[in-house]
Write an enzyme that holds these catalytic residues in place. Sequence first.
Site, PDB file in Angstrom:
ATOM      1  N   CYS A   8       0.850  -1.205   0.000  1.00 56.72           N
ATOM      2  CA  CYS A   8       0.000   0.000   0.000  1.00 56.72           C
ATOM      3  C   CYS A   8       0.880   1.247   0.000  1.00 56.72           C
ATOM      4  CB  CYS A   8      -0.937   0.008   1.198  1.00 56.72           C
ATOM      5  SG  CYS A   8      -2.403  -1.041   1.005  1.00 56.72           S
ATOM      6  N   ASP A  31      10.378  -6.623  -8.664  1.00 57.67           N
ATOM      7  CA  ASP A  31      10.648  -7.232  -7.361  1.00 57.67           C
ATOM      8  C   ASP A  31      12.036  -6.791  -6.888  1.00 57.67           C
ATOM      9  OD1 ASP A  31       9.392  -9.976  -5.806  1.00 57.67           O
ATOM     10  OD2 ASP A  31      11.442  -9.365  -5.329  1.00 57.67           O
ATOM     11  N   HIS A  47      -6.473  -2.991  -1.081  1.00 56.08           N
ATOM     12  CA  HIS A  47      -5.751  -3.893  -0.176  1.00 56.08           C
ATOM     13  C   HIS A  47      -6.569  -5.164   0.070  1.00 56.08           C
ATOM     14  CE1 HIS A  47      -3.017  -5.162   3.016  1.00 56.08           C
ATOM     15  NE2 HIS A  47      -4.110  -5.604   3.611  1.00 56.08           N
ATOM     16  N   ASN A  86       1.098 -16.568  -4.051  1.00 52.56           N
ATOM     17  CA  ASN A  86       1.273 -17.343  -2.832  1.00 52.56           C
ATOM     18  C   ASN A  86       0.189 -16.955  -1.827  1.00 52.56           C
ATOM     19  OD1 ASN A  86       3.635 -18.644  -3.737  1.00 52.56           O
ATOM     20  ND2 ASN A  86       4.870 -16.862  -3.187  1.00 52.56           N
ATOM     21  N   GLY A  92       4.856 -19.505   1.307  1.00 58.13           N
ATOM     22  CA  GLY A  92       5.899 -18.544   0.945  1.00 58.13           C
ATOM     23  C   GLY A  92       5.431 -17.101   0.910  1.00 58.13           C
ATOM     24  N   THR A  94       5.026 -13.586   2.088  1.00 60.28           N
ATOM     25  CA  THR A  94       5.695 -12.756   3.099  1.00 60.28           C
ATOM     26  C   THR A  94       5.103 -11.353   3.164  1.00 60.28           C
ATOM     27  OG1 THR A  94       7.387 -12.068   1.508  1.00 60.28           O
ATOM     28  CG2 THR A  94       7.890 -14.003   2.863  1.00 60.28           C
ATOM     29  N   HIS A  99      -0.488 -10.204  -4.391  1.00 56.97           N
ATOM     30  CA  HIS A  99       0.401  -9.854  -5.498  1.00 56.97           C
ATOM     31  C   HIS A  99       0.623 -11.075  -6.375  1.00 56.97           C
ATOM     32  CE1 HIS A  99       2.742 -11.058  -1.970  1.00 56.97           C
ATOM     33  NE2 HIS A  99       3.559 -11.671  -2.817  1.00 56.97           N
ATOM     34  N   HIS A 101       3.268 -12.694  -8.934  1.00 53.06           N
ATOM     35  CA  HIS A 101       4.637 -12.649  -9.448  1.00 53.06           C
ATOM     36  C   HIS A 101       4.612 -12.930 -10.947  1.00 53.06           C
ATOM     37  CE1 HIS A 101       6.713 -13.152  -5.415  1.00 53.06           C
ATOM     38  NE2 HIS A 101       5.532 -13.658  -5.115  1.00 53.06           N
TER      39      HIS A 101
END
Length: 113
Positions: A8, A31, A47, A86, A92, A94, A99, A101
């Site tokens: 955010c 990333d 969010h 994830n 995984g 974190t 999001h 990837h």
Amino acid sequence: MSENCLFCKIIAGELPCDKLYEDDEVFAFKDIAPQAPMHYLIVPKEHLRGPEAVTEASERVIGKLMRIANDIAQKEGMANYRLVLNNGAGAGQTVFHLHMHIIGGRPLAWPPG
Ligand code: 5GP
Ligand code: ZN
């Protein structure tokens, strides 16, 4: 905007990033710790803590993530790429702002392990 959420803050411009794409609903950036020559993240501006928080209210934007991810991959010359989401620390995750990837730029083994 969720307080104390890293992504955010990146979306709001309060923390720096290498931005790739932005519209009123979606934000994409590089990333910080790439796992491949090309490793990007694409997120909804809303969010959501992860895939488990997706409801009918957000499903259109979640579909848009995939369309824009492909646009970015094609623009960057990635004919082969992997999209990863994830859900949960055991998988995984974190950062608890949903999001996707976008990973490519080298041969990608399957299964990933
Ligand atoms: P996860 O493990 O939650 O699926 O993915 C989180 C991703 O966010 C990781 O690949 C990690 O490298 C990336 N990341 C964590 N902090 C930052 C940051 O401050 N900036 C950027 N650009 N990426 C980050
Ligand atoms: Zn957030």
